[in-house]
Design an enzyme around this catalytic site. Structure first.
Site, PDB file in Angstrom:
ATOM      1  N   GLY A 154       0.795  -1.225   0.000  1.00  0.00           N
ATOM      2  CA  GLY A 154       0.000   0.000   0.000  1.00  0.00           C
ATOM      3  C   GLY A 154       0.827   1.275   0.000  1.00  0.00           C
ATOM      4  N   SER A 178       3.829  -3.406  -4.831  1.00  0.00           N
ATOM      5  CA  SER A 178       3.841  -4.731  -4.211  1.00  0.00           C
ATOM      6  C   SER A 178       2.964  -5.693  -5.009  1.00  0.00           C
ATOM      7  CB  SER A 178       3.380  -4.655  -2.755  1.00  0.00           C
ATOM      8  OG  SER A 178       2.083  -4.123  -2.668  1.00  0.00           O
ATOM      9  N   GLU A 215      -3.800  -7.797 -13.944  1.00  0.00           N
ATOM     10  CA  GLU A 215      -4.099  -6.654 -13.077  1.00  0.00           C
ATOM     11  C   GLU A 215      -5.347  -5.907 -13.580  1.00  0.00           C
ATOM     12  OE1 GLU A 215      -1.199  -4.979 -11.006  1.00  0.00           O
ATOM     13  OE2 GLU A 215      -2.483  -3.351 -10.309  1.00  0.00           O
ATOM     14  N   ASP A 273       4.770  -0.835 -14.032  1.00  0.00           N
ATOM     15  CA  ASP A 273       5.206  -1.536 -12.821  1.00  0.00           C
ATOM     16  C   ASP A 273       5.668  -2.951 -13.148  1.00  0.00           C
ATOM     17  OD1 ASP A 273       4.222   0.784 -11.783  1.00  0.00           O
ATOM     18  OD2 ASP A 273       2.383  -0.108 -11.003  1.00  0.00           O
ATOM     19  N   TYR A 316      -7.591   7.846 -10.650  1.00  0.00           N
ATOM     20  CA  TYR A 316      -6.672   7.300 -11.677  1.00  0.00           C
ATOM     21  C   TYR A 316      -7.431   7.106 -12.989  1.00  0.00           C
ATOM     22  CZ  TYR A 316      -3.011   4.338 -13.702  1.00  0.00           C
ATOM     23  OH  TYR A 316      -2.033   3.817 -14.512  1.00  0.00           O
TER      24      TYR A 316
END
Ligand code: GLA
Length: 404
Positions: free
Chosen positions: A140, A145, A181, A193, A245
């Site tokens: 977070g 992560s 994702e 990422d 986002y």
């Protein structure tokens, strides 16, 4: 002098962690794992909120990694446990899909699902597996992560189905992780990422071109230049971050439509003013200004790094943050405070990193100033009654790989 409030979040020894995880796997599942793999979290040096509009980014892998011990099954079930979460989750692979499973298991079970959809083949993708996860990327904190977890699983399954693990092969795995994702975990992010976690090398950043998915290694010998990259995890979590986002993504996609280009990468920096004149509304113009100027800042940063002049990138980092704060509006009080205090205490440059609305900031500091800058940030947070931040050192580290 360090004060007791200044907590550094270290990464544990890689081999010892992998060995301990193999042992824990035996205890959990009563058999040896096929292997142990791990993948790093990342910080992005510069190039923020441009990976979903064909832009350039300069991320580097952190020494902090997520480990997975894994053993294939043959009955189509993924069973996953974590050192950090006591309960086992069991997911039949034929129930994996949009939004399913929920929670952190999506980043594990979503990976074989996505690899199959990307054309990878092999029993390890359909037969299921037992996995035990040990995460050492702060959760977070905007340090990826979740990508580290996906990429550790992907490199394990990739090896088991004998996919090539050169950069092209890793690009394919990264694409699958992004699909997992986006669809299974339901977060509509770009691919930075996962590319960082799979395609970075020790000692450097990658210049990732999200228009053609190419990567170039960029040396980042900060220690050799008497510098360090301090990461400040502000511990600020903003619940509306997902919606914001998506709203930024929608803004730049709408702007590209109005301008008649596939994405904002297609707007040359030299033509920015002309492009802005064709857009309605101050907000949309500021979003486009951020994207186009940020891509140009990445180019200039990469040039300076390639010329062996890392001490000169500070102004570009500062300009990036100011643009994200004022024009893209993805910063927050804790990030701005960190950046202001770091700059006031001698940082050569400082900016938020990652998606924003909380999460982490980076500061480029002289090696001898690391503790003083960290202490000053910690003191400012305490003075304003904010949760104590955590600190990490960003040493450019290796991408996802097998440990045991
Ligand atoms: C998050 C997303 C990335 C990228 C950054 C902003 O980390 O996962 O794809 O868009 O935000 O640069």
């Amino acid at each position: 002098m360090s004060t007791p409030t200044t907590e550094f979040f270290d990464s544990p020894d890689r081999t010892a962690t992998a060995q301990a995880l193999a042992e824990a796997f035996r205890a959990a599942y009563g058999t040896d794992p096929e292997g142990v793999w791990s993948a790093p979290g990342r910080v992005n040096l510069i190039g923020e909120h441009v990976d979903y509009t064909g832009g350039l980014c300069l991320p580097l892998a952190l020494p902090h990694r997520t480990f997975v011990a894994l053993r294939p099954r043959t009955d189509g079930v993924v069973r996953v446990r974590s050192v950090q979460e006591p309960d086992e989750v069991a997911v039949p692979l034929d129930e994996v899909g949009e939004g399913s499973p929920e929670g952190w298991a999506a980043y594990v079970a979503g990976v074989p699902w996505a690899l199959l959809r990307k054309g990878f083949e092999g029993l390890a993708l359909t037969g299921g597996f037992d996995a035990l996860v040990d995460g050492h990327v702060p959760y977070g904190s905007g340090l990826s992560s979740s990508a580290a977890l996906e990429c550790a699983v992907a490199v394990a399954l990739g090896e088991l189905v004998e996919a090539p693990l050169d950069d092209t092969g890793r690009a394919g795995l990264a694409g699958a992780c992004q699909l997992a994702e986006n669809v299974v975990a339901g977060a509509n992010t770009g691919g930075m990422d996962q590319a960082a976690s799979l395609r970075c090398h020790e000692g450097g950043a990658i210049l990732l071109d999200t228009d053609d998915d190419s990567v170039a290694q960029v040396p980042l010998d900060l220690a050799g230049a008497g510098l360090a990259l301090l990461v400040v995890d502000t511990r600020a979590e903003h619940s509306h971050a997902g919606g914001e986002y998506g709203a930024r993504r929608a803004d730049v996609e709408h702007a590209a439509d109005v301008l008649g280009v596939p994405n904002l990468r297609a707007v040359p920096f030299a033509d920015l003013d002309a492009a802005l004149d064709r857009l309605d509304g101050d907000v949309l113009r500021r979003r486009v200004k951020h994207a186009v100027t940020e891509i140009e800042r990445v180019r200039r940063t990469a040039e300076l790094l390639r010329a062996g002049r890392p001490a000169e990138i500070g102004d570009l980092l500062n300009a990036s943050h100011d643009s994200l704060r004022d024009d893209y509006e993805v910063s927050c009080r804790e990030l701005d405070l960190t950046v202001d205090v770091a700059r006031a205490h001698g940082a050569l440059g400082a900016r938020m990193t990652g998606g924003g609305f909380g999460g982490s900031a980076i500061a480029l500091v002289r090696s001898q100033d690391v503790a003083a800058v960290a202490d000053a940030v910690a003191a400012a947070f305490a003075e304003q009654g904010l949760t104590a931040p955590r600190f990490l050192s960003a040493l450019p580290s290796a991408g996802a790989d097998r440990d045991l």
